[in-house]
Motif scaffolding. Structure first.
Motif, PDB file in Angstrom:
ATOM      1  N   GLN A   1      17.766  47.224  40.901  1.00 26.78           N
ATOM      2  CA  GLN A   1      18.510  46.370  39.977  1.00 26.78           C
ATOM      3  C   GLN A   1      19.006  47.193  38.799  1.00 26.78           C
ATOM      4  N   LYS A   2      20.294  47.029  38.462  1.00 28.34           N
ATOM      5  CA  LYS A   2      20.841  47.748  37.326  1.00 28.34           C
ATOM      6  C   LYS A   2      20.266  47.177  36.044  1.00 28.34           C
ATOM      7  N   GLU A   3      20.186  48.029  35.029  1.00 29.72           N
ATOM      8  CA  GLU A   3      19.678  47.560  33.738  1.00 29.72           C
ATOM      9  C   GLU A   3      20.638  46.591  33.076  1.00 29.72           C
ATOM     10  N   VAL A   4      21.919  46.780  33.311  1.00 22.41           N
ATOM     11  CA  VAL A   4      22.936  45.914  32.727  1.00 22.41           C
ATOM     12  C   VAL A   4      23.858  45.437  33.847  1.00 22.41           C
ATOM     13  N   GLU A   5      24.005  44.137  33.965  1.00 26.47           N
ATOM     14  CA  GLU A   5      24.851  43.555  34.991  1.00 26.47           C
ATOM     15  C   GLU A   5      26.072  42.909  34.359  1.00 26.47           C
ATOM     16  N   GLN A   6      27.228  43.213  34.928  1.00 21.67           N
ATOM     17  CA  GLN A   6      28.471  42.648  34.402  1.00 21.67           C
ATOM     18  C   GLN A   6      29.406  42.390  35.577  1.00 21.67           C
ATOM     19  N   ASP A   7      29.939  41.192  35.644  1.00 23.44           N
ATOM     20  CA  ASP A   7      30.853  40.821  36.714  1.00 23.44           C
ATOM     21  C   ASP A   7      32.145  41.627  36.561  1.00 23.44           C
ATOM     22  N   PRO A   8      32.544  42.376  37.588  1.00 20.46           N
ATOM     23  CA  PRO A   8      33.733  43.238  37.446  1.00 20.46           C
ATOM     24  C   PRO A   8      35.065  42.491  37.445  1.00 20.46           C
ATOM     25  N   GLY A   9      35.033  41.201  37.801  1.00 17.22           N
ATOM     26  CA  GLY A   9      36.283  40.442  37.864  1.00 17.22           C
ATOM     27  C   GLY A   9      37.080  40.835  39.092  1.00 17.22           C
ATOM     28  N   PRO A  10      38.403  40.839  39.069  1.00 22.66           N
ATOM     29  CA  PRO A  10      39.212  40.643  37.870  1.00 22.66           C
ATOM     30  C   PRO A  10      39.283  39.187  37.429  1.00 22.66           C
ATOM     31  N   LEU A  11      39.565  39.022  36.149  1.00 22.43           N
ATOM     32  CA  LEU A  11      39.698  37.715  35.554  1.00 22.43           C
ATOM     33  C   LEU A  11      41.155  37.577  35.109  1.00 22.43           C
ATOM     34  N   SER A  12      41.820  36.522  35.577  1.00 25.83           N
ATOM     35  CA  SER A  12      43.219  36.327  35.238  1.00 25.83           C
ATOM     36  C   SER A  12      43.359  34.991  34.519  1.00 25.83           C
ATOM     37  N   VAL A  13      43.941  35.013  33.321  1.00 27.32           N
ATOM     38  CA  VAL A  13      44.067  33.791  32.527  1.00 27.32           C
ATOM     39  C   VAL A  13      45.478  33.701  31.954  1.00 27.32           C
ATOM     40  N   PRO A  14      45.924  32.489  31.627  1.00 32.87           N
ATOM     41  CA  PRO A  14      47.230  32.365  30.974  1.00 32.87           C
ATOM     42  C   PRO A  14      47.125  32.672  29.489  1.00 32.87           C
ATOM     43  N   GLU A  15      48.214  33.092  28.910  1.00 34.30           N
ATOM     44  CA  GLU A  15      48.263  33.361  27.474  1.00 34.30           C
ATOM     45  C   GLU A  15      47.812  32.131  26.697  1.00 34.30           C
ATOM     46  N   GLY A  16      46.980  32.373  25.680  1.00 40.04           N
ATOM     47  CA  GLY A  16      46.498  31.282  24.860  1.00 40.04           C
ATOM     48  C   GLY A  16      45.143  30.731  25.286  1.00 40.04           C
ATOM     49  N   ALA A  17      44.676  31.124  26.450  1.00 40.37           N
ATOM     50  CA  ALA A  17      43.384  30.634  26.948  1.00 40.37           C
ATOM     51  C   ALA A  17      42.222  31.259  26.181  1.00 40.37           C
TER      52      ALA A  17
END
Lengths: 112, 115
Positions: A1-17
């Motif tokens: 298990q990694k010490e730090v876990e972070q979802d790599p995404g990608p995350l796509s959102v509209p402007e203003g979100a």
């Protein structure tokens, strides 16, 4: 298990979100928490830094730390296309062996 | 003021060769840290040099080594290259030894490809 876990995404959102980026960690010895932003073909740059549990605001950015749950978040309000980048959480472990440990990074795309 | 400069920007090497990467920190900064960045593992700490001495080391094999000169410039060397060494190598400079209150400034990195 990694010490730090972070979802790599990608995350796509509209402007203003409102964007929510998260990291979990396993080592309760981590004391300091940072968020870095990395644009394509550039090195990471420090965005925010926090120590205690709670919230810290800087303009459109809010960093949140919950040490009891070992969970940190970065919120971006009114997201802009210029926020499109990879966001890396980082945690500092001190005490004889100082080192920064990074998450894998979440790629964010904000489209107009 | 000039930022952190890494050379070369891109490098292609063959398995078994060795490579040397260079980092010039921001003027006045005495600490240089090296990181390896790959899509699967993210940013991983290699080592930190301060005043020509290695102060911290990550969990990398002995094939990875470095040094720092009296002008704070640093070099990183990887011997007997493996395909898995293909990565973006970043260096970061700071005024003092890396600590929680120390902001590290990153260079643009050297993209190493091992074929």
């Amino acid at each position: 298990q990694k010490e730090v876990e972070q979802d790599p995404g990608p995350l796509s959102v509209p402007e203003g979100a409102i964007v929510s980026l998260n990291c979990t960690y396993s080592n309760s010895a981590f004391q300091y928490f940072m968020w870095y932003r990395q644009y394509s073909r550039k090195g990471p740059e420090l965005l925010m830094y926090t120590y205690s549990s709670g919230n810290k605001e800087d303009g459109r950015f809010t960093a949140q730390v919950d040490k009891s749950s070992k969970y940190i978040s970065l919120f971006i309000r009114d997201s802009q296309p210029s926020d499109s980048a990879t966001y890396l959480c980082a945690m500092f472990l001190s005490g004889g062996y100082n080192k920064l440990i990074f998450g894998a990074g979440t790629r964010l795309a904000v489209h107009p | 003021k000039a930022g952190v400069t890494q050379t070369p920007r891109y490098l292609i090497k063959t398995r078994g060769q060795q490579v040397t990467l260079s980092c010039s920190p921001i003027s006045g900064h005495r600490s240089v840290s090296w990181y390896q960045q790959t899509p699967g593992q993210g940013l991983q700490f290699l080592f930190e040099y301060f005043s020509e001495t290695q102060r911290n080391k990550g969990n990398f094999p002995g094939r990875f080594s470095g040094r720092q000169f009296s002008n704070s410039r640093s070099e990183m060397n990887v011997s007997t290259l493996e395909l898995g060494d293909s990565a973006l190598y970043l260096c970061a400079s700071s005024k003092i030894i890396q600590g929680p209150n120390t902001e590290a400034f990153f260079g643009q990195g050297t993209r190493l490809t091992v074929v």
